[in-house]
Design an enzyme around this catalytic site. Structure first.
Site, PDB file in Angstrom:
ATOM      1  N   GLU A 142     -11.493   6.098  -5.567  1.00  0.00           N
ATOM      2  CA  GLU A 142     -11.927   4.705  -5.447  1.00  0.00           C
ATOM      3  C   GLU A 142     -12.536   4.174  -6.743  1.00  0.00           C
ATOM      4  O   GLU A 142     -13.219   4.900  -7.477  1.00  0.00           O
ATOM      5  CB  GLU A 142     -12.963   4.580  -4.329  1.00  0.00           C
TER       6      GLU A 142
ATOM      7  N   ARG B 146       0.873  -1.184   0.000  1.00  0.00           N
ATOM      8  CA  ARG B 146       0.000   0.000   0.000  1.00  0.00           C
ATOM      9  C   ARG B 146       0.901   1.222   0.000  1.00  0.00           C
ATOM     10  O   ARG B 146       1.725   1.388   0.891  1.00  0.00           O
ATOM     11  CB  ARG B 146      -0.897  -0.012   1.242  1.00  0.00           C
TER      12      ARG B 146
ATOM     13  N   ARG C  80      -1.643  -5.516   4.203  1.00  0.00           N
ATOM     14  CA  ARG C  80      -0.770  -4.887   3.223  1.00  0.00           C
ATOM     15  C   ARG C  80       0.393  -4.233   3.962  1.00  0.00           C
ATOM     16  O   ARG C  80       0.287  -3.924   5.139  1.00  0.00           O
ATOM     17  CB  ARG C  80      -1.532  -3.830   2.415  1.00  0.00           C
TER      18      ARG C  80
END
Length: 264
Positions: free
Chosen positions: A127, A119, A167
């Site tokens: 998004e 990430r 992540r």
């Protein structure tokens, strides 16, 4: 009388030979060589475990690596505008990754469970549509931009922590023009493909670059680049808003709608 005098001449000679052979193992030179060999073996083992052993997934990342080391690897896939999958290639091209037989990254479809989910720290991209929720404007553009910038390329990731989605939150850099390293997150902000991350859940890590990141976002807003671009007349007719909804505002609105739907 010494005990050797009770032995036969042959047995006495054998005893003297054994004593002479053992003395060769107790010399200063022999002991020093053994110590140096053991030390070199331990040093090589530590070097391998620390720098050359491949990390196949986030589960193999030890706490001591965060903020201390970097991960160099090949980007196998890009999930959305601010995360991707990294195939760790320790030692990089110097140790044969990408060109030596047996060290080429194979079919990415066969790498399931062998990549680290990264990430990008400090940024938040618009998004995409998921879980039945609509996509944000510029969500697809941010995804395509990141793909064009890092997909199927080697990058270096500087890990800060593991987030709640398993992540690794990292500042990521990519080499351009052979020796020049460029910050991926900073480039996203500069091109209007992301905002500075504002939530307090771990991805707001910046290292020492927060001021640089906020400056890049401010300049992109001022120049109306990327997601900050005002809609044209046709865009307005199609319902595009004059003001930009940030990814954080979008997430907050969606969460609020979901809670209202459950309670209603």
């Amino acid at each position: 009388m010494p005990w050797a005098h009770w032995l036969s001449p042959r047995h006495a000679q054998d005893a003297d030979d054994k004593k002479s052979a053992w003395s060769r193992y107790t010399t200063t030179q022999t002991i020093t060589a053994c110590i140096l060999t053991a030390a070199a073996t331990l040093a090589l083992e530590r070097l391998y475990k620390t720098y050359l052993r491949r990390i196949p997934s986030v589960d193999y990342l030890k706490p001591g690596l965060f903020r201390q080391r970097s991960l160099y690897g090949y980007v196998t896939s890009v999930g959305d505008g601010d995360n991707f999958r990294l195939f760790h290639t320790p030692g990089g091209r110097l140790f044969g990754w990408g060109w030596f037989p047996g060290r080429r990254v194979g079919d990415v479809k066969q790498l399931k469970g062998q990549t680290v989910h990264v990430r990008i720290a400090g940024v938040d991209a618009p998004e995409l549509a998921h879980f039945g929720n609509p996509a944000q404007p510029y969500g697809k553009e941010a995804l395509e931009w990141l793909r064009s910038f890092v997909l199927h390329r080697y990058v270096r990731a500087y890990p800060y922590r593991r987030d709640r989605f398993d992540r690794v939150v990292c500042t990521v850099s990519r080499t351009r023009w052979l020796f020049f390293n460029t910050d991926v997150g900073h480039n996203m902000l500069k091109n209007g493909m992301a905002t500075v991350y504002t939530a307090k859940d771990g991805s707001e890590e910046f290292g020492s670059r927060e001021r640089q990141y906020r400056g890049a976002e401010a300049r992109a807003k001022e120049k109306k680049i990327g997601m900050w671009h005002k809609p044209s007349l046709v865009g307005k007719l199609l319902g595009r808003q004059e003001s930009v909804e940030s990814p954080r505002e979008y997430k907050t609105r969606i969460i609020k709608q979901e809670r209202q739907a459950k309670s209603g």
